[in-house]
Scaffold this motif. Structure first.
Motif, PDB file in Angstrom:
ATOM      1  N   ILE A  87       1.052   3.682  -0.605  1.00 29.67           N
ATOM      2  CA  ILE A  87       0.947   2.733  -1.714  1.00 29.67           C
ATOM      3  C   ILE A  87       1.636   1.401  -1.440  1.00 29.67           C
ATOM      4  CG2 ILE A  87       0.605   4.508  -3.453  1.00 29.67           C
ATOM      5  CD1 ILE A  87       3.581   4.200  -4.201  1.00 29.67           C
ATOM      6  N   TYR A  88       2.533   1.356  -0.449  1.00 29.00           N
ATOM      7  CA  TYR A  88       3.202   0.101  -0.103  1.00 29.00           C
ATOM      8  C   TYR A  88       2.781  -0.348   1.292  1.00 29.00           C
ATOM      9  CZ  TYR A  88       6.397   1.208  -3.956  1.00 29.00           C
ATOM     10  OH  TYR A  88       6.926   1.511  -5.175  1.00 29.00           O
ATOM     11  N   ALA A  89       2.555  -1.638   1.456  1.00 28.27           N
ATOM     12  CA  ALA A  89       2.295  -2.175   2.784  1.00 28.27           C
ATOM     13  C   ALA A  89       3.600  -2.381   3.548  1.00 28.27           C
ATOM     14  CB  ALA A  89       1.529  -3.499   2.686  1.00 28.27           C
ATOM     15  N   ARG A  90       4.705  -2.559   2.819  1.00 26.44           N
ATOM     16  CA  ARG A  90       6.013  -2.776   3.436  1.00 26.44           C
ATOM     17  C   ARG A  90       7.008  -1.772   2.875  1.00 26.44           C
ATOM     18  NH1 ARG A  90       4.622  -8.893   1.909  1.00 26.44           N
ATOM     19  NH2 ARG A  90       3.540  -9.511   3.808  1.00 26.44           N
ATOM     20  N   PRO A  91       6.778  -0.485   3.134  1.00 24.76           N
ATOM     21  CA  PRO A  91       7.615   0.557   2.517  1.00 24.76           C
ATOM     22  C   PRO A  91       9.072   0.502   2.925  1.00 24.76           C
ATOM     23  CG  PRO A  91       6.193   1.491   4.209  1.00 24.76           C
ATOM     24  CD  PRO A  91       5.732   0.086   3.992  1.00 24.76           C
ATOM     25  N   ALA A  92       9.358  -0.060   4.091  1.00 28.15           N
ATOM     26  CA  ALA A  92      10.752  -0.124   4.528  1.00 28.15           C
ATOM     27  C   ALA A  92      11.597  -0.989   3.604  1.00 28.15           C
ATOM     28  CB  ALA A  92      10.826  -0.654   5.958  1.00 28.15           C
ATOM     29  N   ARG A  93      10.947  -1.854   2.799  1.00 28.95           N
ATOM     30  CA  ARG A  93      11.693  -2.706   1.875  1.00 28.95           C
ATOM     31  C   ARG A  93      12.233  -1.930   0.672  1.00 28.95           C
ATOM     32  NH1 ARG A  93       8.531  -8.534   1.300  1.00 28.95           N
ATOM     33  NH2 ARG A  93       8.661  -9.112   3.506  1.00 28.95           N
ATOM     34  N   ARG A  94      11.659  -0.769   0.395  1.00 29.71           N
ATOM     35  CA  ARG A  94      12.140   0.025  -0.730  1.00 29.71           C
ATOM     36  C   ARG A  94      13.515   0.588  -0.402  1.00 29.71           C
ATOM     37  NH1 ARG A  94      10.827  -0.950  -5.133  1.00 29.71           N
ATOM     38  NH2 ARG A  94      10.543   1.095  -6.059  1.00 29.71           N
ATOM     39  N   SER A  95      14.388   0.602  -1.383  1.00 30.36           N
ATOM     40  CA  SER A  95      15.711   1.183  -1.164  1.00 30.36           C
ATOM     41  C   SER A  95      15.596   2.700  -1.135  1.00 30.36           C
ATOM     42  CB  SER A  95      16.661   0.765  -2.291  1.00 30.36           C
ATOM     43  OG  SER A  95      16.316   1.423  -3.501  1.00 30.36           O
ATOM     44  N   PRO A  96      16.509   3.376  -0.442  1.00 29.27           N
ATOM     45  CA  PRO A  96      16.488   4.842  -0.452  1.00 29.27           C
ATOM     46  C   PRO A  96      16.528   5.411  -1.865  1.00 29.27           C
ATOM     47  CG  PRO A  96      17.959   4.048   1.261  1.00 29.27           C
ATOM     48  CD  PRO A  96      17.550   2.848   0.458  1.00 29.27           C
ATOM     49  N   GLU A  97      17.338   4.806  -2.721  1.00 29.35           N
ATOM     50  CA  GLU A  97      17.454   5.307  -4.092  1.00 29.35           C
ATOM     51  C   GLU A  97      16.130   5.196  -4.846  1.00 29.35           C
ATOM     52  OE1 GLU A  97      21.204   4.141  -2.357  1.00 29.35           O
ATOM     53  OE2 GLU A  97      19.390   2.950  -2.754  1.00 29.35           O
ATOM     54  N   LYS A 102      -3.969  -5.213   1.752  1.00 31.73           N
ATOM     55  CA  LYS A 102      -3.727  -3.988   2.500  1.00 31.73           C
ATOM     56  C   LYS A 102      -3.659  -2.774   1.576  1.00 31.73           C
ATOM     57  CE  LYS A 102      -1.477  -6.156   6.484  1.00 31.73           C
ATOM     58  NZ  LYS A 102      -0.292  -6.139   7.382  1.00 31.73           N
ATOM     59  N   ASP A 103      -4.387  -2.844   0.478  1.00 32.43           N
ATOM     60  CA  ASP A 103      -4.453  -1.713  -0.444  1.00 32.43           C
ATOM     61  C   ASP A 103      -5.217  -0.577   0.231  1.00 32.43           C
ATOM     62  OD1 ASP A 103      -4.902   0.081  -2.551  1.00 32.43           O
ATOM     63  OD2 ASP A 103      -4.972  -1.538  -4.032  1.00 32.43           O
ATOM     64  N   ARG A 104      -4.561   0.555   0.436  1.00 34.68           N
ATOM     65  CA  ARG A 104      -5.185   1.697   1.096  1.00 34.68           C
ATOM     66  C   ARG A 104      -5.687   2.741   0.110  1.00 34.68           C
ATOM     67  NH1 ARG A 104      -0.316   0.862   3.960  1.00 34.68           N
ATOM     68  NH2 ARG A 104      -0.613  -0.099   6.010  1.00 34.68           N
ATOM     69  N   LEU A 105      -5.422   2.551  -1.161  1.00 36.58           N
ATOM     70  CA  LEU A 105      -5.838   3.526  -2.164  1.00 36.58           C
ATOM     71  C   LEU A 105      -7.102   3.076  -2.898  1.00 36.58           C
ATOM     72  CD1 LEU A 105      -5.047   6.250  -3.460  1.00 36.58           C
ATOM     73  CD2 LEU A 105      -3.851   4.917  -5.223  1.00 36.58           C
ATOM     74  N   LEU A 106      -7.060   1.879  -3.459  1.00 31.97           N
ATOM     75  CA  LEU A 106      -8.240   1.267  -4.072  1.00 31.97           C
ATOM     76  C   LEU A 106      -8.578   0.043  -3.216  1.00 31.97           C
ATOM     77  CD1 LEU A 106      -7.359   1.493  -7.888  1.00 31.97           C
ATOM     78  CD2 LEU A 106      -8.670   3.105  -6.489  1.00 31.97           C
ATOM     79  N   ILE A 107      -9.586   0.168  -2.403  1.00 31.79           N
ATOM     80  CA  ILE A 107      -9.834  -0.832  -1.368  1.00 31.79           C
ATOM     81  C   ILE A 107     -10.194  -2.182  -1.975  1.00 31.79           C
ATOM     82  CG2 ILE A 107     -10.386   0.810   0.439  1.00 31.79           C
ATOM     83  CD1 ILE A 107     -13.271   0.542  -0.204  1.00 31.79           C
ATOM     84  N   PRO A 108      -9.822  -3.279  -1.295  1.00 31.04           N
ATOM     85  CA  PRO A 108      -9.910  -4.621  -1.886  1.00 31.04           C
ATOM     86  C   PRO A 108     -11.297  -5.052  -2.333  1.00 31.04           C
ATOM     87  CG  PRO A 108      -8.432  -4.659   0.002  1.00 31.04           C
ATOM     88  CD  PRO A 108      -9.060  -3.295  -0.018  1.00 31.04           C
ATOM     89  N   ARG A 109     -12.380  -4.498  -1.760  1.00 35.59           N
ATOM     90  CA  ARG A 109     -13.703  -4.947  -2.206  1.00 35.59           C
ATOM     91  C   ARG A 109     -13.966  -4.608  -3.668  1.00 35.59           C
ATOM     92  NH1 ARG A 109     -16.094  -0.828   1.786  1.00 35.59           N
ATOM     93  NH2 ARG A 109     -16.353   1.098   0.579  1.00 35.59           N
ATOM     94  N   GLN A 110     -13.161  -3.723  -4.239  1.00 35.86           N
ATOM     95  CA  GLN A 110     -13.314  -3.422  -5.658  1.00 35.86           C
ATOM     96  C   GLN A 110     -12.968  -4.633  -6.521  1.00 35.86           C
ATOM     97  OE1 GLN A 110     -11.493   0.405  -6.666  1.00 35.86           O
ATOM     98  NE2 GLN A 110     -11.979   1.164  -4.621  1.00 35.86           N
ATOM     99  N   GLY A 111     -12.145  -5.526  -5.986  1.00 38.76           N
ATOM    100  CA  GLY A 111     -11.845  -6.759  -6.708  1.00 38.76           C
ATOM    101  C   GLY A 111     -13.063  -7.645  -6.869  1.00 38.76           C
TER     102      GLY A 111
END
Length: 277
Positions: free
Chosen positions: A175-185, A228-237
């Motif tokens: 769900i995130y393109a940059r998951p490393a930015r999320r804090s562990p908490e 970079k949406d991998r769940l609902l692909i951008p062409r749906q926009g």
């Protein structure tokens, strides 16, 4: 500050009491924030302080998610019920026609509120409902897989994985393109929210035949999609733009399905620009 509010929602068996948890911060015109399925209101934490500089922000745990209980017997987790529930929430909080921004399921709910003229503007981030049946089945399969993994993993394993960038990617990279930015908490809390979401199956089941096919005339509408949406692909926009031709369609470069963490400044700017009406 976190709070709860209770109110009545009509049903075929008479009014039912619903309780929702929410956080409210900031000042200005009201802005209601709606998260996606399996998530919780803390999904908005990366942007909420930016939005609160200009808006009275209300981030809500939807029924059966976060710490909000599921809807009581007699109420289904479907779109008409959610319209009535969110309308009653606004009335209970003495909010008249707020702006609304939603992500995924929350984006679909935001558009439904706009279609019913219950809000003054809509910003929908990767909203559900613009899929083909094949795309919907794919998204539902991914969501059920994510929930199954969250329920099977021990809290100790989730905490251990959350301590490294690679582990956070394994847990939230869908769900995130940059998951490393999320804090562990935050990652641990999200895994717990997904595993404990009592409204998950009822909400997903109610979405099986959902297709958003109506225009939303008369109010400003912004539809934004992460490239970079991998769940609902951008062409749906693109489909959303065809259905809501006066909507502003915005690309969110480098963002995934839940873009608030991937690029908080961009997402906040898109929401605030969309609510300046």
């Amino acid at each position: 500050m976190s709070a709860t509010v209770s109110f009545k929602v009509p049903s075929a068996q008479g009014p039912r009491a619903v309780t929702l948890s929410y956080a409210r911060v900031g000042s200005g015109e009201p802005l209601l924030l709606l998260h996606g399925i399996g998530h919780h209101r803390q999904a908005w934490d990366p942007v909420i302080h930016l939005l609160a500089a200009e808006r009275d922000v209300i981030a809500v745990d939807l029924p059966g998610f976060g710490v909000s209980p599921a809807l009581p017997d007699g109420l289904r987790h479907d779109l008409p019920t959610m319209n009535a529930t969110l309308g009653a929430l606004c009335e209970a909080l003495e909010i008249e026609r707020p702006h609304v921004a939603g992500n995924s399921l929350g984006g679909l709910l935001a558009l439904e509120l706009g279609r019913e003229k219950l809000v003054r503007s809509v910003t929908a981030l990767s909203p559900a409902g613009f899929w083909t049946q094949a795309e919907r089945r794919y998204a539902f399969t991914v969501l059920r897989t994510m929930r199954g993994l969250a329920r099977r993993m021990s809290p100790e394993l989730v905490e251990r994985l959350s301590r490294t960038a690679a582990g956070r990617t394994a847990l939230t990279g869908t769900i995130y393109a940059r998951p490393a930015r999320r804090s562990p908490e935050a990652v641990v809390a999200e895994a717990r929210a997904l595993a404990q979401a009592v409204g998950f199956e009822d909400t997903l089941r109610a979405g099986t035949n959902v297709q958003f096919t109506d225009d939303v005339p008369g109010i400003p509408v912004t539809v934004a999609w992460g490239t970079k949406d991998r769940l609902l692909i951008p062409r749906q926009g693109v489909r959303a733009k065809r259905i809501i031709p006066r909507a502003r369609l915005v690309r969110l470069p480098g963002c995934g399905h839940v873009p608030m963490s991937d690029d908080p400044a961009l997402v906040a700017r898109v929401i605030l620009d969309g609510s300046r009406c």
